[in-house]
Design an enzyme around this catalytic site. Sequence first.
Site, short mmCIF file in Angstrom:
data_model
loop_
_atom_site.label_atom_id
_atom_site.label_comp_id
_atom_site.label_asym_id
_atom_site.label_seq_id
_atom_site.Cartn_x
_atom_site.Cartn_y
_atom_site.Cartn_z
CB CYS A 30 -12.76 15.33 -92.62
SG CYS A 30 -14.14 16.45 -92.40
CG HIS A 55 -9.07 14.48 -88.09
ND1 HIS A 55 -9.01 14.82 -89.43
CD2 HIS A 55 -10.38 14.60 -87.75
CE1 HIS A 55 -10.21 15.12 -89.87
NE2 HIS A 55 -11.07 15.00 -88.86
CD GLU A 83 -6.26 12.73 -84.05
OE1 GLU A 83 -5.43 12.48 -84.94
OE2 GLU A 83 -6.90 13.79 -84.00
CE LYS A 132 -8.28 18.90 -89.84
NZ LYS A 132 -7.23 17.86 -89.83
CG HIS A 143 -11.61 20.40 -90.64
ND1 HIS A 143 -10.99 19.71 -91.65
CD2 HIS A 143 -12.41 19.50 -90.01
CE1 HIS A 143 -11.38 18.45 -91.62
NE2 HIS A 143 -12.24 18.31 -90.63
CG PHE A 175 -19.13 14.16 -90.40
CD1 PHE A 175 -18.44 14.13 -89.21
CD2 PHE A 175 -19.87 15.30 -90.70
CE1 PHE A 175 -18.48 15.19 -88.33
CE2 PHE A 175 -19.92 16.37 -89.83
CZ PHE A 175 -19.23 16.33 -88.64
#
Length: 436
Positions: free
Chosen positions: A186, A326, A337, A358, A363, A422
């Site tokens: 991502c 994010h 975050e 998002k 996403h 990830f």
Amino acid sequence: MIGERGHRACAKSWPGRVVGRRDNRVAVTGLGMVTPVGLNVQSSWEALLAGTSGGGPITQFDPDGYATRIACEVKGFDPADYLGRKEIRRFDRFAHMAVAAAEQAMQAGGLSGTPSGCAPVDFGVIMASGVGGIATLEANVHTLAAKGPRRVSPFFIPMFIPDIAAGLLSIRYGLQGPNYATVSACASGSHAIGDAVRYIQRGEAKLMLAGGAEAAVTPITIAGFAAMKAMSRRNDDPEGASRPFDASRDGFVIGEGAGCLLLEDMEHARDRGAEILGEVAGYGATGDAFHITAQPPDAMGAQHAMRLALADAGLDVADVDYINAHGTSTPQNDSTETFAIKAALGRHAYDVVVGSTKSMTGHLLGAAGAIEAVMCVMACRTGKIPPTINFRERDEACDLEYAHAGMVERPVAVALNNSFGFGGHNACLAIRRYEE
């Protein structure tokens, strides 16, 4: 391997390492995007400001029996608007949308079908994708199982591999400069833009197309993320399922689409009379070295990515007006975050608008950082910040200003774009409003 003790030692030493500024400024002279709420920059931007959700039931396959049956799909996209019939058959959907976003950016930059004013070797392209042509992969695996190896398409490999979108754009426009794909989950889209910025900063390219594309609303993708329990299961409320920073968030909603920026050496852009839409002023990239999917509790990698982006841009934390977070709508990501933003910006974190688009687009995996970078440029240009929709209940761990009440109008001189993937991949872009 460093191990947990070594990880803590390294983390403590990170804040002392900063980078020096590069010489060349990097202008944004073109933007393009295809999203679940619009097929170009203007329609997407208007929908985002209005708080429009792109969520809905999955239509690209029958999701009956799947734990998650919702997604943010791109609606009404026709690749024939950008590609010939033969090209459409030989490219995967992610590549169709990559071409669309890139063509929009080239047209916006005044370069579609016209000379760029530089040698082909000085014009490159980096187009990211987290998983590439996964729909093509699934289709050919089924063909192999049902009909045998001789029936697998001869176009399977070039349709599937994630780097093919960058290659197609290079061929389409005759770009002979740096040409590859970033594949870092991502964070892929932001890494693509950051790498492109570096080439221009170092004087190794004058123009770069950079962004990301993803089309992963497929059975295996949905099943895989659902098995991890990473996705929302609010199947009866697809428009309200993505709710970043809300106490009732239960996972992300997958989206698809593409975003692309035309990046250019500032002097070159001025010399050819290009309209300068903004500036990518800084880039920070780090690794967590912690876990394959989870961030460390101290979020040191995310913190440091933000610090590096600001240092690269020659900016102070007090210069930041907006952070496109994010903000995935997963329980751990959003609180971690938030902690990282407060650690990196100190008290100023409470003066910044931290939004997650998002909540509307879902996403987009490897394309997320790219379309969100476009949004940061638009926020700086317009002084308008999209809302974070679907707020239901405040989370004590998420105590910043998330634009839950609606679109925010305020001057935005500097925006940060956060992307975390990830594998512990972190990327942050510092985007600045253009001023002479």
